[in-house]
Enzyme design. Structure first.
Site, PDB file in Angstrom:
ATOM      1  N   GLY A  94       0.804  -1.239   0.000  1.00  0.00           N
ATOM      2  CA  GLY A  94       0.000   0.000   0.000  1.00  0.00           C
ATOM      3  C   GLY A  94       0.826   1.272   0.000  1.00  0.00           C
ATOM      4  O   GLY A  94       2.059   1.259   0.068  1.00  0.00           O
ATOM      5  N   ALA A 154       2.929   2.201   3.334  1.00  0.00           N
ATOM      6  CA  ALA A 154       4.148   1.397   3.431  1.00  0.00           C
ATOM      7  C   ALA A 154       5.212   1.971   2.491  1.00  0.00           C
ATOM      8  O   ALA A 154       6.366   2.184   2.886  1.00  0.00           O
ATOM      9  CB  ALA A 154       3.844  -0.054   3.073  1.00  0.00           C
ATOM     10  N   ILE A 211      -6.988 -10.904   4.241  1.00  0.00           N
ATOM     11  CA  ILE A 211      -7.282 -10.652   5.657  1.00  0.00           C
ATOM     12  C   ILE A 211      -8.405 -11.533   6.192  1.00  0.00           C
ATOM     13  O   ILE A 211      -8.385 -11.973   7.342  1.00  0.00           O
ATOM     14  CB  ILE A 211      -7.600  -9.147   5.860  1.00  0.00           C
ATOM     15  CG1 ILE A 211      -6.306  -8.354   5.711  1.00  0.00           C
ATOM     16  CG2 ILE A 211      -8.250  -8.871   7.217  1.00  0.00           C
ATOM     17  CD1 ILE A 211      -6.462  -6.870   5.559  1.00  0.00           C
ATOM     18  N   ASP A 243      -0.178   8.189  16.163  1.00  0.00           N
ATOM     19  CA  ASP A 243      -0.670   9.500  15.749  1.00  0.00           C
ATOM     20  C   ASP A 243       0.597  10.192  15.286  1.00  0.00           C
ATOM     21  O   ASP A 243       1.446  10.550  16.114  1.00  0.00           O
ATOM     22  CB  ASP A 243      -1.306  10.242  16.932  1.00  0.00           C
ATOM     23  CG  ASP A 243      -1.853  11.591  16.505  1.00  0.00           C
ATOM     24  OD1 ASP A 243      -1.093  12.359  15.891  1.00  0.00           O
ATOM     25  OD2 ASP A 243      -3.033  11.873  16.769  1.00  0.00           O
ATOM     26  N   HIS A 244       0.761  10.339  13.973  1.00  0.00           N
ATOM     27  CA  HIS A 244       2.102  10.723  13.500  1.00  0.00           C
ATOM     28  C   HIS A 244       2.521  12.103  13.993  1.00  0.00           C
ATOM     29  O   HIS A 244       3.703  12.425  14.001  1.00  0.00           O
ATOM     30  CB  HIS A 244       2.240  10.559  11.975  1.00  0.00           C
ATOM     31  CG  HIS A 244       1.654  11.670  11.161  1.00  0.00           C
ATOM     32  ND1 HIS A 244       0.337  11.722  10.796  1.00  0.00           N
ATOM     33  CD2 HIS A 244       2.226  12.775  10.624  1.00  0.00           C
ATOM     34  CE1 HIS A 244       0.119  12.801  10.069  1.00  0.00           C
ATOM     35  NE2 HIS A 244       1.241  13.465   9.948  1.00  0.00           N
ATOM     36  N   LYS A 299       6.498  13.861  15.469  1.00  0.00           N
ATOM     37  CA  LYS A 299       7.216  15.023  14.915  1.00  0.00           C
ATOM     38  C   LYS A 299       8.262  15.495  15.922  1.00  0.00           C
ATOM     39  O   LYS A 299       7.950  15.662  17.108  1.00  0.00           O
ATOM     40  CB  LYS A 299       6.231  16.156  14.595  1.00  0.00           C
ATOM     41  CG  LYS A 299       5.350  15.834  13.379  1.00  0.00           C
ATOM     42  CD  LYS A 299       4.463  16.990  13.018  1.00  0.00           C
ATOM     43  CE  LYS A 299       3.489  16.636  11.931  1.00  0.00           C
ATOM     44  NZ  LYS A 299       3.980  16.757  10.571  1.00  0.00           N
ATOM     45  N   HIS A 337      -4.949  14.613  15.900  1.00  0.00           N
ATOM     46  CA  HIS A 337      -3.684  15.364  15.903  1.00  0.00           C
ATOM     47  C   HIS A 337      -3.768  16.652  16.735  1.00  0.00           C
ATOM     48  O   HIS A 337      -2.862  16.956  17.505  1.00  0.00           O
ATOM     49  CB  HIS A 337      -3.281  15.750  14.480  1.00  0.00           C
ATOM     50  CG  HIS A 337      -3.149  14.580  13.540  1.00  0.00           C
ATOM     51  ND1 HIS A 337      -2.603  13.378  13.913  1.00  0.00           N
ATOM     52  CD2 HIS A 337      -3.487  14.432  12.233  1.00  0.00           C
ATOM     53  CE1 HIS A 337      -2.599  12.549  12.871  1.00  0.00           C
ATOM     54  NE2 HIS A 337      -3.145  13.168  11.851  1.00  0.00           N
TER      55      HIS A 337
HETATM   56  N1  NDP Z   1      -1.305   6.796   3.049  1.00  0.00           N
HETATM   57  C1  NDP Z   1      -1.088   7.646   4.039  1.00  0.00           C
HETATM   58  O1  NDP Z   1      -0.373   8.636   3.923  1.00  0.00           O
HETATM   59  C2  NDP Z   1      -1.721   7.420   5.375  1.00  0.00           C
HETATM   60  C3  NDP Z   1      -2.461   6.294   5.642  1.00  0.00           C
HETATM   61  N2  NDP Z   1      -2.962   6.101   6.905  1.00  0.00           N
HETATM   62  C4  NDP Z   1      -3.700   4.891   7.219  1.00  0.00           C
HETATM   63  O2  NDP Z   1      -2.895   3.767   6.900  1.00  0.00           O
HETATM   64  C5  NDP Z   1      -3.706   2.692   6.453  1.00  0.00           C
HETATM   65  C6  NDP Z   1      -3.256   2.226   5.086  1.00  0.00           C
HETATM   66  O3  NDP Z   1      -3.399   3.285   4.169  1.00  0.00           O
HETATM   67  P1  NDP Z   1      -2.805   3.235   2.693  1.00  0.00           P
HETATM   68  O4  NDP Z   1      -1.507   2.534   2.639  1.00  0.00           O
HETATM   69  O5  NDP Z   1      -2.887   4.621   2.216  1.00  0.00           O
HETATM   70  O6  NDP Z   1      -3.896   2.354   1.921  1.00  0.00           O
HETATM   71  P2  NDP Z   1      -3.779   1.646   0.482  1.00  0.00           P
HETATM   72  O7  NDP Z   1      -5.150   1.521  -0.030  1.00  0.00           O
HETATM   73  O8  NDP Z   1      -2.740   2.284  -0.354  1.00  0.00           O
HETATM   74  O9  NDP Z   1      -3.229   0.201   0.844  1.00  0.00           O
HETATM   75  C7  NDP Z   1      -4.023  -0.756   1.463  1.00  0.00           C
HETATM   76  C8  NDP Z   1      -3.233  -2.012   1.696  1.00  0.00           C
HETATM   77  O10 NDP Z   1      -4.122  -2.955   2.284  1.00  0.00           O
HETATM   78  C9  NDP Z   1      -4.035  -4.174   1.572  1.00  0.00           C
HETATM   79  N3  NDP Z   1      -5.339  -4.820   1.583  1.00  0.00           N
HETATM   80  C10 NDP Z   1      -6.530  -4.275   1.278  1.00  0.00           C
HETATM   81  N4  NDP Z   1      -7.509  -5.197   1.405  1.00  0.00           N
HETATM   82  C11 NDP Z   1      -6.911  -6.339   1.800  1.00  0.00           C
HETATM   83  C12 NDP Z   1      -7.387  -7.636   2.108  1.00  0.00           C
HETATM   84  N5  NDP Z   1      -8.674  -7.963   2.038  1.00  0.00           N
HETATM   85  N6  NDP Z   1      -6.489  -8.572   2.476  1.00  0.00           N
HETATM   86  C13 NDP Z   1      -5.176  -8.278   2.548  1.00  0.00           C
HETATM   87  N7  NDP Z   1      -4.657  -7.048   2.299  1.00  0.00           N
HETATM   88  C14 NDP Z   1      -5.524  -6.098   1.915  1.00  0.00           C
HETATM   89  C15 NDP Z   1      -3.619  -3.791   0.168  1.00  0.00           C
HETATM   90  O11 NDP Z   1      -2.897  -4.864  -0.404  1.00  0.00           O
HETATM   91  P3  NDP Z   1      -3.391  -5.661  -1.720  1.00  0.00           P
HETATM   92  O12 NDP Z   1      -4.022  -4.664  -2.616  1.00  0.00           O
HETATM   93  O13 NDP Z   1      -2.129  -6.278  -2.223  1.00  0.00           O
HETATM   94  O14 NDP Z   1      -4.323  -6.641  -1.168  1.00  0.00           O
HETATM   95  C16 NDP Z   1      -2.663  -2.638   0.444  1.00  0.00           C
HETATM   96  O15 NDP Z   1      -1.368  -3.140   0.718  1.00  0.00           O
HETATM   97  C17 NDP Z   1      -5.142   3.214   6.507  1.00  0.00           C
HETATM   98  O16 NDP Z   1      -5.679   2.904   7.762  1.00  0.00           O
HETATM   99  C18 NDP Z   1      -4.962   4.717   6.410  1.00  0.00           C
HETATM  100  O17 NDP Z   1      -6.038   5.399   7.023  1.00  0.00           O
HETATM  101  C19 NDP Z   1      -2.730   6.985   7.923  1.00  0.00           C
HETATM  102  C20 NDP Z   1      -2.008   8.116   7.716  1.00  0.00           C
HETATM  103  C21 NDP Z   1      -1.478   8.465   6.420  1.00  0.00           C
HETATM  104  O1  LIG Z   2      -3.282  12.479   9.200  1.00  0.00           O
HETATM  105  C1  LIG Z   2      -3.325  13.337   8.342  1.00  0.00           C
HETATM  106  O2  LIG Z   2      -2.334  14.242   8.292  1.00  0.00           O
HETATM  107  C2  LIG Z   2      -2.053  14.952   7.086  1.00  0.00           C
HETATM  108  C3  LIG Z   2      -1.195  16.139   7.470  1.00  0.00           C
HETATM  109  O3  LIG Z   2       0.003  15.693   8.039  1.00  0.00           O
HETATM  110  P1  LIG Z   2       1.291  16.613   8.031  1.00  0.00           P
HETATM  111  O4  LIG Z   2       2.306  15.792   8.747  1.00  0.00           O
HETATM  112  O5  LIG Z   2       1.639  16.878   6.596  1.00  0.00           O
HETATM  113  O6  LIG Z   2       0.936  17.874   8.733  1.00  0.00           O
HETATM  114  C4  LIG Z   2      -3.316  15.393   6.391  1.00  0.00           C
HETATM  115  O7  LIG Z   2      -2.996  15.910   5.112  1.00  0.00           O
HETATM  116  C5  LIG Z   2      -4.237  14.227   6.229  1.00  0.00           C
HETATM  117  O8  LIG Z   2      -5.468  14.681   5.661  1.00  0.00           O
HETATM  118  C6  LIG Z   2      -4.521  13.546   7.539  1.00  0.00           C
HETATM  119  O9  LIG Z   2      -5.228  12.333   7.317  1.00  0.00           O
END
Ligand code: NDP
Ligand SMILES: O=C1O[C@H](COP(=O)(O)O)[C@@H](O)[C@H](O)[C@H]1O
Length: 510
Positions: free
Chosen positions: A13, A16, A88, A179-180, A184, A242
């Protein structure tokens, strides 16, 4: 540091790719990973170990702040990475995972210390925790930890339900809620700033502080997250987590050498002292707003309801400002003003502590006029801590002039939030993770706001993209005789933009 197997759900995802792998690589370069480290990435996609490692290598090259040019170093880091397909909801995949983990632990002679990092949507948290328990993945002789990303629930009731389910498989000590903002570097400095400086500690109360302002402004809009954002708004996306964490970290009174239990206990006390709101009174101290079309840094920006995926009739909040009171011995009578919004004039995350002014005569003469003392903590995009005091300017008729004292003089490159947090989770230090008590109290405090928004008891205001929010947000402070510090005037903003333009041109040419 103890040897560990890092089990990453959501390994394919966005989070990661952009945050977790680069953070791990930076820790590796800084020799902050355990000597014996083993990572198993999970997802539904069919990937070989080799392809998985290639993908991780690419994300390091794209997103790591460190030089990832030495292929030998990257290869050495990637040796620890394996991939396994896991759906999952499919129980047999967890049994297969257990076999793989046991095999790796055997090969590498690792104790069964397992950290499960859930980088997947929150709708999966309960199922994963349950399957970890049922499959035996969590019942080995070593320790286990669960790392989860916000959102922790959608409201008070769903957060409680989620916590109940997680508690069936993991104890509170084993759950690390990220909580990122707590990762900071400048937020982490808040703790030591107080604890190591008796001068600042002595001033940290209502005798000396007039108000506290916490701002998290963003220039980005809803981006590609319409489906998520339109459902949560600024109140759930930023404010309930946050922003309240920043409030806790500012208001907490910490004796010297406070350990993680003390820090979290004291933060909980801050939340308990937060004056509760009644649903019908929310409109008096909370401003809810949405951006309309405007100009940001010289470029046109669409209004919220014209963004892809957002309904034209959406009443979602993209901005929230609020006045809060911490009703305890230290803070009674000091307003805390908090605001956060998308599509604002500038990206700025900062805390400003405005100190009370000395009791002067009613009409001070020109040379007696001073600016309030301020302590300014800039968290993003740049990092600094500055104390603004008044000094007599002997060249200028002896008038007072504000001077800035830099309390963060070593401008070294600081680790990113995820580096700090992953390192702490690997070491088992929970100080900068949200304890359930804090999360529950934050939802409980915010619930009347959620209800009032839902029932339209708070009028939805509008602000042009590229501004500091609606006029009502300024009025919230003005009615108490204050103003938001550091909102730049239009001329200043032009200068900032010209400077940014020059910097951009420089970067593009170098
Ligand atoms: N992206 C960001 O910047 C941030 C994300 N978050 C949180 O982090 C979490 C992940 O976000 P993000 O990486 O953006 O999401 P993505 O949609 O990019 O990734 C989701 C991941 O979950 C996996 N996945 C989805 N469904 C299944 C399933 N049924 N079984 C196994 N694996 C599954 C996907 O793998 P595959 O497709 O290979 O199954 C993929 O690796 C969320 O809770 C989000 O709120 C929080 C702060 C910031
Ligand atoms: O968790 C979140 O934070 C970002 C903002 O983070 P920052 O470290 O760049 O200040 C925000 O854009 C996003 O909507 C929210 O889910």
């Amino acid at each position: 540091m103890e040897p560990i197997t890092f089990v990453l759900f959501g390994a394919t995802g966005d989070l990661a790719k952009r945050k977790i792998y680069p953070a791990l690589f930076n820790l590796f370069i800084d020799k902050k990973l355990p000597q014996a480290f083993n990572l198993i990435g999970l997802g539904r996609k069919e990937l070989s170990d080799a392809t998985f490692r290639d993908n991780v290598g690419k994300s390091i090259r794209d997103f790591s702040r460190r030089q990832a040019k030495d292929p030998a170093l990257v290869d050495e880091f990637l040796q620890a990475f394996r991939y396994s397909v896991l759906d999952i909801g499919r129980k047999e995949d967890y049994r297969k995972l257990l076999l793989l983990i046991e095999q790796r632990e055997e090969e590498l002679k690792l104790p069964p210390n397992r950290m499960f990092y859930l980088s997947v949507g929150p709708e999966f948290f309960e199922t994963i925790a349950e399957n970890i328990q049922d499959s035996g993945l969590g019942s080995a002789q070593g320790w286990k930890r669960l790392v989860i990303e916000k959102p922790f629930g959608h409201d008070l009731q769903s957060a409680r339900q989620l916590n109940r389910k997680l508690s069936e498989a993991f104890t509170e000590d084993e759950i690390f809620r990220i909580d990122h903002y707590l990762g900071k570097p400048m937020v982490q400095r808040l703790e030591s700033l107080q604890q190591t400086n008796p001068v600042i500690q002595a001033l940290w109360n209502n005798r000396h502080i007039a108000n506290v302002q916490i701002t998290a402004g963003e220039t980005v809009g809803v981006e590609e997250r319409a489906g998520y954002y339109d459902h949560v708004g600024a109140v759930r996306d930023m404010f309930q987590n946050h922003m309240l964490q920043l409030l806790m970290m500012t208001a907490v009174q910490l004796p010297h050498k406070s350990g993680s239990d003390k820090v979290r206990f004291k933060k909980k006390m801050v939340m308990e002292a937060l004056e509760p709101l009644q649903k019908q009174d929310v409109a008096a101290s909370v401003i809810r707003a949405q951006y309309t079309a405007g100009i940001i840094q010289g470029k046109p920006a669409a209004g919220y309801t014209s963004e892809p995926g957002i309904a034209p009739s959406s009443m979602n909040d993209t901005f929230i400002a609020a006045k809060l009171h911490v009703d305890d011995y230290f803070w009674r009578g000091v307003p805390f003003y908090i605001r956060t919004g998308k599509r604002m004039k500038e990206k700025a995350t900062r805390i400003v502590i405005e100190f009370k002014e000395p009791a002067l005569q009613a009409q001070p003469s020109t040379d007696e006029r001073t600016e309030p003392n301020l302590l300014v903590i800039e968290m993003s995009p740049s990092e600094s801590i500055t104390l603004q005091l008044n000094a007599k300017d002997s060249r200028n008729k002896g008038e007072f002039k504000p001077v800035q004292i830099d309390l963060h003089p070593n401008k070294v490159e600081l680790p990113e939030a995820y580096e700090n947090l992953i390192h702490d989770a690997l070491r088992g230090d929970p100080t900068f993770f949200a304890h359930w008590d804090e999360v529950e109290l934050a939802w409980a405090w915010a619930q009347p706001i959620l209800d009032a928004f839902e029932e339209n008891l708070v009028p939805l205001r509008y602000y042009e993209a590229g501004t500091y929010g609606p006029a009502e947000s300024d009025a919230l402070l003005a009615q108490d005789g204050f103003r938001w510090w550091f909102d730049s005037e239009p001329e200043q903003q032009n200068e900032i933009e010209a400077e940014e333009g020059k910097q951009y041109a420089y970067n593009a040419n170098h």
